[in-house]
Design a protein around this motif. Sequence first.
Motif, PDB file in Angstrom:
ATOM      1  N   MET A   1       0.940  -1.310   0.152  1.00  0.00           N
ATOM      2  CA  MET A   1       0.027   0.000   0.020  1.00  0.00           C
ATOM      3  C   MET A   1       0.830   1.356   0.065  1.00  0.00           C
ATOM      4  O   MET A   1       1.740   1.585   0.730  1.00  0.00           O
ATOM      5  N   PRO A   2       0.657   1.985  -1.019  1.00  0.00           N
ATOM      6  CA  PRO A   2       1.911   3.170  -1.189  1.00  0.00           C
ATOM      7  C   PRO A   2       1.348   4.097   0.007  1.00  0.00           C
ATOM      8  O   PRO A   2       2.637   4.739   0.246  1.00  0.00           O
ATOM      9  N   SER A 106      -5.554   5.436  -2.411  1.00  0.00           N
ATOM     10  CA  SER A 106      -5.018   4.485  -1.236  1.00  0.00           C
ATOM     11  C   SER A 106      -5.997   3.591  -0.760  1.00  0.00           C
ATOM     12  O   SER A 106      -7.135   3.770  -1.650  1.00  0.00           O
ATOM     13  N   MET A 107      -6.067   2.897   0.236  1.00  0.00           N
ATOM     14  CA  MET A 107      -6.799   2.129   0.761  1.00  0.00           C
ATOM     15  C   MET A 107      -7.074   2.620   2.403  1.00  0.00           C
ATOM     16  O   MET A 107      -6.173   3.087   2.986  1.00  0.00           O
TER      17      MET A 107
END
Lengths: 224, 224
Positions: A1-2, A106-107
């Motif tokens: 995840m970035p 994103s998440m």
Amino acid sequence: MPEHATLPPLSSTPRSTLTRKKNRAAQDRAALHEVLDAALICHVGLVLNGSPVVLPTGYGRDGDTVYFHGSTGSGNLRAAAGGVDVCLTVTILDGIVYARSLNNHSMNYRSAVVHGRARLVEDSDERLHGLRVVSDHLSPGSWEHAREPNAKELASVVVLALDLAEASVKIRAGEPSEEPEDLEGNPAWAGVLPIRTVFDAPVPASYVPAETPIPDHVAHRTPA
Amino acid sequence: MPEHATLPPLSSTPRSTLTRKKNRAAQDRAALHEVLDAALICHVGLVLNGSPVVLPTGYGRDGDTVYFHGSTGSGNLRAAAGGVDVCLTVTILDGIVYARSLNNHSMNYRSAVVHGRARLVEDSDERLHGLRVVSDHLSPGSWEHAREPNAKELASVVVLALDLAEASVKIRAGEPSEEPEDLEGNPAWAGVLPIRTVFDAPVPASYVPAETPIPDHVAHRTPA
């Protein structure tokens, strides 16, 4: 995840005062328990012949111990029982985060990562307890409702215990992060698409008589 | 997971005829693609200093290549880029399986496990392509809607590629397995509690003007 908000690991981290350290550690511990209790399955990683293997499995938490299990036919879990280190990771995806830039997409999620040496549970009382903890997590109420394992079934299961000594929690929540240039000059839509897990209506097995009521622990179950 | 149906690995397995082998391999390949396309995130395992590490991350599939990425600040993914083997696992939980015995309780699920050496993508065109594949998986439509990454943002991302050469799919579906004694003499309820992932109504970010319409790729998105 970035991109995500990161809580410090549960192992001690430098703080300005002991009081703050204690409070933060307690908060981290509570968050770790909440994430572990809210997810349904975990992914267990271990090293086999120098290569990583990641498998989904059921688990359950009792205090600061996580129990998980597998068939004695599984070479992977036999390796863990022999003393191989494991990494047990739990992730709950809460949303897709749409930012005005692709880079800030994103998440929203809650994730727990537990490192440690899995202990093979050999004591028969603790084996039964571990199985109950896993059962109560996966299907609460089933332990009272269904037939308990017999000696042959008990012998076919490997029960493993993992202490929550070295563990971390990461949580990302809320709206997108944006660059100043996107806040000012970029008209793209941004926001969060929330994700939720739901249980649909239970489907009785074909061999269950039609008049058999669906028990409350199944009929009224809701996601944690 | 204590009990599940197992499809053979995608690498060749002994079969009675070449024709059956070819058909089965094609079916496995299609099932692998379906599972990878249906899940939202994966769990990537790698070995760091001899210990397993399992982290959730976004990914996307293009043909028989999976792309995933991370920040250059992540030591874990830098290690993968250096040539460490990874195991990329995707799991979709479809239901809780309530049997008449605790031992036959299970889960319905679809899972893909990919082993291999992750390749660090260095070519600038393929880097952009890999990012687009991941973006199209996580948030289809965003590549056309949001600002593309600039040079600085591109430089901050590690893009990794993993071939679907050594991969397996496991699927469990349908009703519980039972022992003969439970089918005959055990009146307990049994069946499946289906699990589903849903998207709730999108939540616009606070800085998005109220009159901005929610774009179709977000408003009409449904789980795969």
